[in-house]
Design an enzyme around this catalytic site. Sequence first.
Site, PDB file in Angstrom:
ATOM      1  N   LYS A  79       0.852  -1.202   0.000  1.00  9.84           N
ATOM      2  CA  LYS A  79       0.000   0.000   0.000  1.00  9.84           C
ATOM      3  C   LYS A  79       0.883   1.246   0.000  1.00  9.84           C
ATOM      4  CE  LYS A  79      -3.932   1.927   2.639  1.00  9.84           C
ATOM      5  NZ  LYS A  79      -4.828   1.724   3.793  1.00  9.84           N
ATOM      6  N   SER A 154      -9.661   1.621   2.807  1.00  7.77           N
ATOM      7  CA  SER A 154      -8.810   2.382   1.925  1.00  7.77           C
ATOM      8  C   SER A 154      -7.755   1.561   1.203  1.00  7.77           C
ATOM      9  CB  SER A 154      -8.122   3.496   2.708  1.00  7.77           C
ATOM     10  OG  SER A 154      -7.272   2.956   3.705  1.00  7.77           O
ATOM     11  N   SER A 178      -9.819  -0.631   7.052  1.00  2.02           N
ATOM     12  CA  SER A 178      -9.231  -0.511   5.713  1.00  2.02           C
ATOM     13  C   SER A 178      -8.512  -1.730   5.164  1.00  2.02           C
ATOM     14  CB  SER A 178      -8.274   0.671   5.668  1.00  2.02           C
ATOM     15  OG  SER A 178      -9.001   1.830   5.436  1.00  2.02           O
TER      16      SER A 178
HETATM   17  N1  GLN Z   1     -13.250   3.964   6.233  1.00  2.00           N
HETATM   18  C1  GLN Z   1     -12.615   4.407   7.432  1.00  2.00           C
HETATM   19  C2  GLN Z   1     -12.250   5.859   7.312  1.00  2.00           C
HETATM   20  O1  GLN Z   1     -12.537   6.429   6.324  1.00  2.00           O
HETATM   21  C3  GLN Z   1     -11.412   3.561   7.740  1.00  2.00           C
HETATM   22  C4  GLN Z   1     -10.173   3.938   7.038  1.00  2.00           C
HETATM   23  C5  GLN Z   1      -8.980   3.133   7.421  1.00  2.00           C
HETATM   24  O2  GLN Z   1      -9.071   2.118   8.097  1.00  2.00           O
HETATM   25  N2  GLN Z   1      -7.812   3.634   7.046  1.00  2.00           N
HETATM   26  O3  GLN Z   1     -11.708   6.447   8.187  1.00  2.00           O
END
Ligand code: GLN
Length: 490
Positions: A79, A154, A178
């Site tokens: 990532k 994400s 994410s």
């Molecule tokens: N969807 C969640 C957010 O927007 C989690 C994101 C993540 O785990 N990086 O914060």
Amino acid sequence: METKGFTISDIHRGLVEKEFSATEIVKGYLNKIESLDKKLGAFLEVFQEDALIQAKKVDDSIFRGDKIPVLAGIPAGVKDNILVKDKKCTAASKILENYLAPYDATVIEKLKGQGAVILGKTNMDEFAMGGSTENSAFKLTRNPYDFKRVPGGSSGGSAAAVASDECCFSLGSDTGGSIRQPASFCGVVGLKPTYGAVSRYGLIAFASSLDQIGPIAKTVEDAEIVFDVIEGKDPKDSTSVEFKSQIPNPKSQVKGLRIGIPKEYFGEGLDSGVRKVVEETIEKVEKEGAKIEEISLPQTKYAIPCYYIIATSEASANLARYEGIKYGRSNIKCQTSNLLDVYLKTREEGFGDEVKRRIMLGTYALSAGYYEAYYLRAQKVRTLIRKDFERAFQKVDFIFTPVSPTPAFKIGEKINDPLKMYLVDIFTVSVNLAGLPALSLPVGKVEVEKDKAGKNSASVGWLPVGLQIIGRPFRESEIFQIGKITEKLV
Ligand code: GLN
């Protein structure tokens, strides 16, 4: 060569038994990226040359008769918020468009130490803020099962790449879901480790008290192999802890295990198809002899507001460093001698809308006069959420829930309604707030209307569904054990 469906063990065995070379394997994955990724959009950058050099090293070592580590020659995606030395690390943000990583993240050092082959950096929501990868400043990533749908986020690039054999495994990060949610949307396995189990050194920080790096892989066994390599205390991350000594012997069978089903996770808003798949899986585990118990996690209703106050507050502090001088794009031509203007212009042009929204929310929650009402109160609720789980784990060994209330949604469906997007995180954020480990495991599929997009579509008429297995802190080995058993049942 065709690389379809290979697991880490498949490749390792093939290399050791000289069925194929690391170079052949790596070329196979690079070809897959070459032919598919223009459509799929999982990778932001591919390190073709370095990957082939690394593969050659592994081949040389096999030729010499060395015993190779299990990840040697295994092609991986990373990532783009995890630092790989001398490579760009953008966090999918324009503000870091030209940022070169000056060192390896600890997890990368560990992967490289094993001889893993890093194929490239994968797409993500900008600074990991989002649940669909649509917030990337650079490109869209599509769901391998239906190109009209999101891969989740994400870590959408990391999940889509593994699901479509563009790499064998990948690393993601999980602040509020994410790793688990994109794994669920793409039909692969993802682990969010216990807070402190994996070093965060070299991870671009979003919300430091919640962030963890973890593996995305094809099978539970593969996720375990990668986790075993990346976990452990790191002097460069003071929140990481000594690990091995805390792992009890996992039980090798389901009989007698107590599994808690929190009623709050099966209520209104849960897609009926997802519910059916998850409930059927629970029944299968019960037939194997597990004791299924309904439990209650009463604070669940506060998880989303609590998470979005804490995560945005920490983000507003963490992202203060990107001002165009110490960090961030400095190519902005500013007709001013005023430093503040440089900061403002850099941030205005460099950050996307969602990142700005979070910085504003977080700054507000931390500001004098509001701190007690928002941030402090959210911290107290966080403690209550943690206590919910502590209480539950006195009665049960694991908690089973859906990962996400729906299967992968359509591109564009939620992006203009932030609240709708935040609500997708309802089943994942509590785990981060409580610092617990949780696995996302593909357990079935739901039928969807077949996409009529024609030859550009990968639609198969169904979408994968994930089960979330939550365990006690630092009991990843037990989660893997029950995960492997469940994987065989479905
Ligand atoms: N969807 C969640 C957010 O927007 C989690 C994101 C993540 O785990 N990086 O914060």
